[in-house]
Design a protein around this motif. Structure first.
Motif, PDB file in Angstrom:
ATOM      1  N   ALA A  48      45.486  20.670  -4.688  1.00  0.00           N
ATOM      2  CA  ALA A  48      45.618  20.539  -6.143  1.00  0.00           C
ATOM      3  C   ALA A  48      44.760  21.579  -6.855  1.00  0.00           C
ATOM      4  O   ALA A  48      45.188  22.189  -7.839  1.00  0.00           O
ATOM      5  CB  ALA A  48      45.221  19.132  -6.581  1.00  0.00           C
ATOM      6  N   GLU A  49      43.578  21.820  -6.339  1.00  0.00           N
ATOM      7  CA  GLU A  49      42.687  22.818  -6.937  1.00  0.00           C
ATOM      8  C   GLU A  49      43.325  24.214  -6.887  1.00  0.00           C
ATOM      9  O   GLU A  49      43.303  24.950  -7.871  1.00  0.00           O
ATOM     10  CB  GLU A  49      41.353  22.814  -6.193  1.00  0.00           C
ATOM     11  N   PHE A  50      43.896  24.570  -5.734  1.00  0.00           N
ATOM     12  CA  PHE A  50      44.582  25.863  -5.629  1.00  0.00           C
ATOM     13  C   PHE A  50      45.763  25.931  -6.592  1.00  0.00           C
ATOM     14  O   PHE A  50      45.946  26.932  -7.290  1.00  0.00           O
ATOM     15  CB  PHE A  50      45.067  26.125  -4.203  1.00  0.00           C
ATOM     16  N   LEU A  51      46.573  24.884  -6.638  1.00  0.00           N
ATOM     17  CA  LEU A  51      47.736  24.889  -7.528  1.00  0.00           C
ATOM     18  C   LEU A  51      47.319  25.139  -8.978  1.00  0.00           C
ATOM     19  O   LEU A  51      47.941  25.932  -9.679  1.00  0.00           O
ATOM     20  CB  LEU A  51      48.502  23.569  -7.414  1.00  0.00           C
ATOM     21  N   LEU A  52      46.285  24.468  -9.407  1.00  0.00           N
ATOM     22  CA  LEU A  52      45.838  24.638 -10.795  1.00  0.00           C
ATOM     23  C   LEU A  52      45.276  26.036 -11.035  1.00  0.00           C
ATOM     24  O   LEU A  52      45.396  26.572 -12.135  1.00  0.00           O
ATOM     25  CB  LEU A  52      44.834  23.553 -11.162  1.00  0.00           C
ATOM     26  N   SER A  53      44.706  26.659  -9.993  1.00  0.00           N
ATOM     27  CA  SER A  53      44.189  28.023 -10.155  1.00  0.00           C
ATOM     28  C   SER A  53      45.331  29.045 -10.206  1.00  0.00           C
ATOM     29  O   SER A  53      45.129  30.168 -10.644  1.00  0.00           O
ATOM     30  CB  SER A  53      43.215  28.373  -9.034  1.00  0.00           C
TER      31      SER A  53
END
Length: 110
Positions: A48-53
């Motif tokens: 999720a962190e990567f997706l948001l970045s």
């Protein structure tokens, strides 16, 4: 004297992860820099962190499904396999998906 901190309590990306991480296997490999260095993502929270970045590269249908599915997985409303699959599709759509290092070795050996 150093103190050993349990994995569940490690601070990551400004959020204290006091909750259980949602692990999946095999990991999904993504690029983390312009030269294509691979990073193994193996839990929903990091996915999720990567997706948001990738918001500036994302916003396509697979990216949106990936974000929704990972957020649902964090809340326990989606399974880890479902979140992994959605994250992999989103990483592909954003141009960030990389081959597993094991796949490279297998090809070289044949």
């Amino acid at each position: 004297m150093s103190q050993i901190i349990p994995r569940e309590r490690i601070e990551h990306a400004g959020v204290l992860m006091g909750m259980k991480l949602h692990w999946f296997s095999p990991p999904v490999y993504v690029a983390i820099d312009p030269i294509g260095t691979r990073y193994a993502v193996s839990n929903i929270e990091r996915a999720a962190e990567f997706l948001l970045s990738w918001r500036d590269r994302g916003m396509g249908p697979d990216w949106k499904i990936g974000v929704q599915t990972c957020m649902a997985g964090i809340k326990g409303e989606a399974g880890t396999a479902e979140a992994r699959s959605a994250f992999e599709a989103a990483a592909r759509e954003c141009g960030e998906l990389r081959e597993s290092p094991m796949a490279s070795r297998t090809e070289a050996a044949t």
